[in-house]
Motif scaffolding. Structure first.
Motif, PDB file in Angstrom:
ATOM      1  N   UNK A 186       5.019  -3.089  -7.509  1.00 18.61           N
ATOM      2  CA  UNK A 186       3.947  -3.988  -6.649  1.00 18.61           C
ATOM      3  C   UNK A 186       3.942  -3.681  -5.486  1.00 18.61           C
ATOM      4  N   UNK A 187       5.135  -3.605  -4.505  1.00 14.21           N
ATOM      5  CA  UNK A 187       5.323  -3.675  -3.291  1.00 14.21           C
ATOM      6  C   UNK A 187       4.736  -2.361  -2.605  1.00 14.21           C
ATOM      7  N   UNK A 188       4.970  -1.561  -3.377  1.00  8.46           N
ATOM      8  CA  UNK A 188       4.500  -0.090  -2.992  1.00  8.46           C
ATOM      9  C   UNK A 188       3.018   0.064  -3.139  1.00  8.46           C
ATOM     10  N   UNK A 189       2.279  -0.611  -4.271  1.00  5.60           N
ATOM     11  CA  UNK A 189       0.759  -0.505  -4.466  1.00  5.60           C
ATOM     12  C   UNK A 189       0.200  -1.269  -3.431  1.00  5.60           C
ATOM     13  N   UNK A 190       0.747  -2.651  -3.194  1.00  3.01           N
ATOM     14  CA  UNK A 190      -0.010  -3.249  -2.059  1.00  3.01           C
ATOM     15  C   UNK A 190      -0.023  -2.736  -0.776  1.00  3.01           C
ATOM     16  N   UNK A 191       0.941  -1.858  -0.452  1.00  2.00           N
ATOM     17  CA  UNK A 191       1.083  -1.213   0.816  1.00  2.00           C
ATOM     18  C   UNK A 191       0.096  -0.177   0.892  1.00  2.00           C
ATOM     19  N   UNK A 192       0.063   0.596  -0.313  1.00  2.00           N
ATOM     20  CA  UNK A 192      -0.957   1.456  -0.494  1.00  2.00           C
ATOM     21  C   UNK A 192      -2.530   1.096  -0.232  1.00  2.00           C
ATOM     22  N   UNK A 193      -2.584  -0.049  -0.835  1.00  2.00           N
ATOM     23  CA  UNK A 193      -3.978  -0.555  -0.833  1.00  2.00           C
ATOM     24  C   UNK A 193      -4.560  -0.956   0.421  1.00  2.00           C
ATOM     25  N   UNK A 194      -3.289  -1.654   1.273  1.00  2.00           N
ATOM     26  CA  UNK A 194      -3.475  -2.032   2.710  1.00  2.00           C
ATOM     27  C   UNK A 194      -3.972  -0.839   3.590  1.00  2.00           C
ATOM     28  N   UNK A 195      -3.298   0.354   3.336  1.00  2.00           N
ATOM     29  CA  UNK A 195      -3.356   1.541   4.226  1.00  2.00           C
ATOM     30  C   UNK A 195      -4.659   1.951   3.846  1.00  2.00           C
ATOM     31  N   UNK A 196      -5.158   2.121   2.828  1.00  2.00           N
ATOM     32  CA  UNK A 196      -6.383   2.723   2.248  1.00  2.00           C
ATOM     33  C   UNK A 196      -7.475   2.075   2.662  1.00  2.00           C
ATOM     34  N   UNK A 197      -7.442   0.797   2.386  1.00  2.00           N
ATOM     35  CA  UNK A 197      -8.743  -0.231   2.546  1.00  2.00           C
ATOM     36  C   UNK A 197      -8.992  -0.950   3.651  1.00  2.00           C
ATOM     37  N   UNK A 198      -7.788  -1.084   4.412  1.00  2.00           N
ATOM     38  CA  UNK A 198      -7.681  -1.989   5.582  1.00  2.00           C
ATOM     39  C   UNK A 198      -8.039  -3.441   5.183  1.00  2.00           C
ATOM     40  N   UNK A 199      -8.006  -4.074   4.159  1.00  2.00           N
ATOM     41  CA  UNK A 199      -8.399  -5.282   3.728  1.00  2.00           C
ATOM     42  C   UNK A 199      -7.813  -6.245   4.671  1.00  2.00           C
ATOM     43  N   UNK A 200      -8.475  -7.232   4.874  1.00  2.00           N
ATOM     44  CA  UNK A 200      -8.142  -8.423   5.393  1.00  2.00           C
ATOM     45  C   UNK A 200      -7.059  -9.245   4.829  1.00  2.00           C
ATOM     46  N   UNK A 201      -7.210  -9.456   3.449  1.00  2.00           N
ATOM     47  CA  UNK A 201      -6.131 -10.142   2.692  1.00  2.00           C
ATOM     48  C   UNK A 201      -6.419  -9.370   1.144  1.00  2.00           C
ATOM     49  N   UNK A 202      -5.343  -9.494   0.501  1.00  2.00           N
ATOM     50  CA  UNK A 202      -5.160  -9.344  -0.815  1.00  2.00           C
ATOM     51  C   UNK A 202      -4.496 -10.388  -1.554  1.00  2.00           C
ATOM     52  N   UNK A 203      -5.178 -10.850  -2.591  1.00  2.00           N
ATOM     53  CA  UNK A 203      -4.789 -12.185  -3.614  1.00  2.00           C
ATOM     54  C   UNK A 203      -4.504 -11.760  -4.780  1.00  2.00           C
ATOM     55  N   UNK A 204      -3.580 -12.467  -5.385  1.00  2.00           N
ATOM     56  CA  UNK A 204      -3.151 -11.995  -6.676  1.00  2.00           C
ATOM     57  C   UNK A 204      -3.913 -12.990  -7.845  1.00  2.00           C
ATOM     58  N   UNK A 205      -4.796 -12.416  -8.649  1.00  2.00           N
ATOM     59  CA  UNK A 205      -5.554 -12.976  -9.757  1.00  2.00           C
ATOM     60  C   UNK A 205      -5.362 -12.597 -10.865  1.00  2.00           C
ATOM     61  N   UNK A 206      -3.840 -12.464 -11.049  1.00  3.04           N
ATOM     62  CA  UNK A 206      -3.578 -11.606 -12.608  1.00  3.04           C
ATOM     63  C   UNK A 206      -3.835 -12.636 -13.649  1.00  3.04           C
ATOM     64  N   UNK A 207      -4.306 -12.182 -14.669  1.00  5.82           N
ATOM     65  CA  UNK A 207      -4.428 -13.000 -15.931  1.00  5.82           C
ATOM     66  C   UNK A 207      -2.986 -13.293 -16.496  1.00  5.82           C
ATOM     67  N   UNK A 208      -2.734 -14.405 -16.786  1.00  8.31           N
ATOM     68  CA  UNK A 208      -1.306 -15.008 -16.901  1.00  8.31           C
ATOM     69  C   UNK A 208      -1.056 -14.711 -18.436  1.00  8.31           C
TER      70      UNK A 208
END
Length: 395
Positions: A135-157
Motif C-alpha cells: 500500500x505505501x509503495x502504491x500510494x507513493x507511486x500514485x502521488x508521483x504520477x498523478x500529482x493528486x491533491x488527496x487520496x482517499x481509501x474507499x475500499x469495499x469492506x
C-alpha cells in the motif's frame, strides 16, 4: 522467494494467464509465506508459471502478477504497471470529462487495486492482502504520477473481509481530504459528489457511455430514473430535452446530491421530481396510480454477488423488470441493467423474457449496453465483464 507447487493438471488456467489460483489447486508450499507475500509458482512438473501474491485466508490463494521469470516485482515493476494503466486513460480526460477509472484491478494486471479519478482527487480501493502489503509503495507511486491533491481509501469492506483484512473505508491515505461536495464533469454534465460518504468510490463512472447513448432517445419524453443515485441518467436526460424526469432512490444523501446537481447545471426550470423511496415499492405506487412513462431506467445495485446467489437474484431482476414494463407507455423504452458479474448477458436476456411473459408484454432488444473502455475486459479474465444492459422497446 518461497516456492509453491500446484497439483497435477492444475496449471492450465495459469498457463492461459488467468490471474487466480484457488486454494484447492495447491500441492506444496515450500515454507511459510506471510499473507500478501510475493511467491514463485510452479507446475507439478516443476515448470515456472508465474509470480503472484499469496493469502491462506482467501479462496483465491494466489493472485498472479507476472508470467516472465526474468522480471523482478519491485518498485519499478509497480511503477510501470500503474503508469501504463493511467496512460491508457489519458484520452478520456478532457475539458468535458475529468473523472474516470484509472486502474481496474485484474484487467490492468493489478489484482485487488482499483483507482478512480475525481478531478484533482483519487479514490482507491485496496481489496486484497497483496495490495495491502504494498500500500505505501502504491500510494507513493500514485502521488508521483498523478500529482493528486488527496487520496482517499474507499475500499469495499466486504471484499476486504473475504481476504481476511480489517475495514479501512474513509481513511485519508495522502494529501488533503476533498471538500464534502466535490464538483466533477462527465460528458459536459456537472456533478457534486461526496467521495468520503458516498456509495462505492463516490460516483458510478462505469455508466458514462451508457448515459450519453440513452440520452439520445429522450427528447420530448417522460423519463423515470430508478436507483438514480446522484442523477447520472436524470441529468443527461434533462440536458438532452426530456419533457419530464422523475428520479427515485432510497438514499437521502443520493436525493440531496441529485438536487444540488440539478441546481449547478441550471436545470431548475425543467420539470423534475425527486422521490426518496424504495424503488420496488415506488414502482408499485406508480402502477396503482396509473402513472405511465415513455422511458424507464432500471439500474439496481448488485443482486448477485456470487454464483450461489444467482437464482435469488434472477427472481429479483425479473420482478423489478416486470414492474418497469407495466408502467411504460405502449412502444416505450426500458433501459435495464445488471452489474452482477455472476449473471452473464444471455442469462440476463432470459430474465427479461420471463419478466415480459409475466407482464403480458412483447419486447424488442434494440441496443446492448456494456462497460466503457476505462473498465476493460482482459481476454484471459472474462470475470471482469460485469456490467451489461439492454435497451428494449416494449409493447
Amino acid at each position: 522467494m518461497i516456492e509453491i507447487v500446484l497439483k497435477k493438471s492444475k496449471e492450465k488456467a495459469a498457463l492461459q494467464r488467468h490471474p487466480w489460483v484457488f486454494s484447492g489447486a495447491l500441492d506444496k508450499v515450500k515454507g511459510k509465506p506471510e499473507n500478501g507475500e510475493i511467491v514463485k509458482v510452479f507446475s507439478y512438473d516443476n515448470e515456472f508459471l508465474a509470480y503472484g501474491y499469496y493469502n491462506d485466508q482467501s479462496r483465491v490463494a494466489i493472485r498472479l502478477l507476472e508470467w516472465s521469470e526474468n522480471e523482478t516485482i519491485d518498485k519499478n515493476w509497480w511503477f510501470s504497471k500503474i503508469k501504463s494503466a493511467i496512460e491508457n486513460r489519458k484520452s478520456l480526460l478532457n475539458e468535458h470529462t475529468n473523472t474516470c477509472r484509472l486502474i481496474f484491478s485484474e484487467a490492468d494486471y493489478l489484482p485487488g487495486l482499483i483507482v478512480d479519478c475525481y478531478a484533482d482527487y483519487l479514490a482507491v480501493q485496496i481489496l486484497t492482502a497483496g495490495i495491502e502489503k504494498q500500500k505505501d509503495l502504491i500510494i507513493g507511486v500514485l502521488q508521483e504520477i498523478t500529482k493528486a491533491k488527496g487520496i482517499v481509501d474507499k475500499s469495499d469492506n466486504t471484499s476486504r473481509a473475504h481476504d481476511g483484512l480489517e475495514p479501512t473505508n474513509g481513511l485519508l491515505l495522502a494529501g488533503e481530504l476533498p471538500p464534502q461536495f466535490l464538483e466533477v464533469k462527465e460528458n459536459g454534465v456537472k456533478y457534486h459528489i461526496n467521495i468520503v460518504e458516498g456509495q462505492k468510490s463516490g460516483f458510478y463512472c462505469d455508466q458514462r457511455d451508457n448515459r450519453r447513448i440513452l440520452a439520445s432517445y429522450v427528447k420530448g419524453k417522460t423519463v423515470l430514473d430508478s436507483f438514480c443515485y446522484s442523477g447520472g441518467f436524470s441529468l443527461n436526460s434533462l440536458l438532452n430535452g426530456a419533457e419530464k424526469v422523475v428520479s427515485v432512490d432510497s438514499s437521502a444523501l443520493a436525493i440531496e446530491t441529485l438536487e444540488k446537481n440539478i441546481v449547478i447545471n441550471g436545470f431548475e426550470g425543467i420539470s423534475h421530481i425527486a422521490i426518496q423511496s424504495d424503488v420496488n415499492k415506488q414502482l408499485r405506487v406508480f402502477k396503482e396510480n396509473g402513472d405511465k412513462f415513455d422511458v424507464v431506467i432500471l439500474d439496481p445495485p448488485k443482486y448477485a454477488p456470487s454464483r450461489s446467489a444467482l437464482d435469488r437474484a434472477a427472481r429479483a431482476y425479473k420482478d423489478l423488470n416486470r414492474l418497469g414494463m407495466q408502467i411504460l407507455e405502449r412502444g416505450g423504452l426500458l433501459a435495464t441493467f445488471s452489474c452482477s458479474g455472476a449473471m452473464d448477458i444471455e442469462t440476463f436476456k432470459q430474465v427479461i423474457a420471463w419478466a415480459a411473459l409475466d407482464a403480458g408484454k412483447e419486447v424488442q432488444i434494440i441496443y446492448q449496453f456494456c462497460q466503457p473502455e476505462d473498465h476493460p475486459v482482459r481476454i484471459s479474465f472474462p470475470e471482469g465483464e460485469y456490467l451489461k444492459g439492454l435497451l428494449c422497446r416494449v409493447y
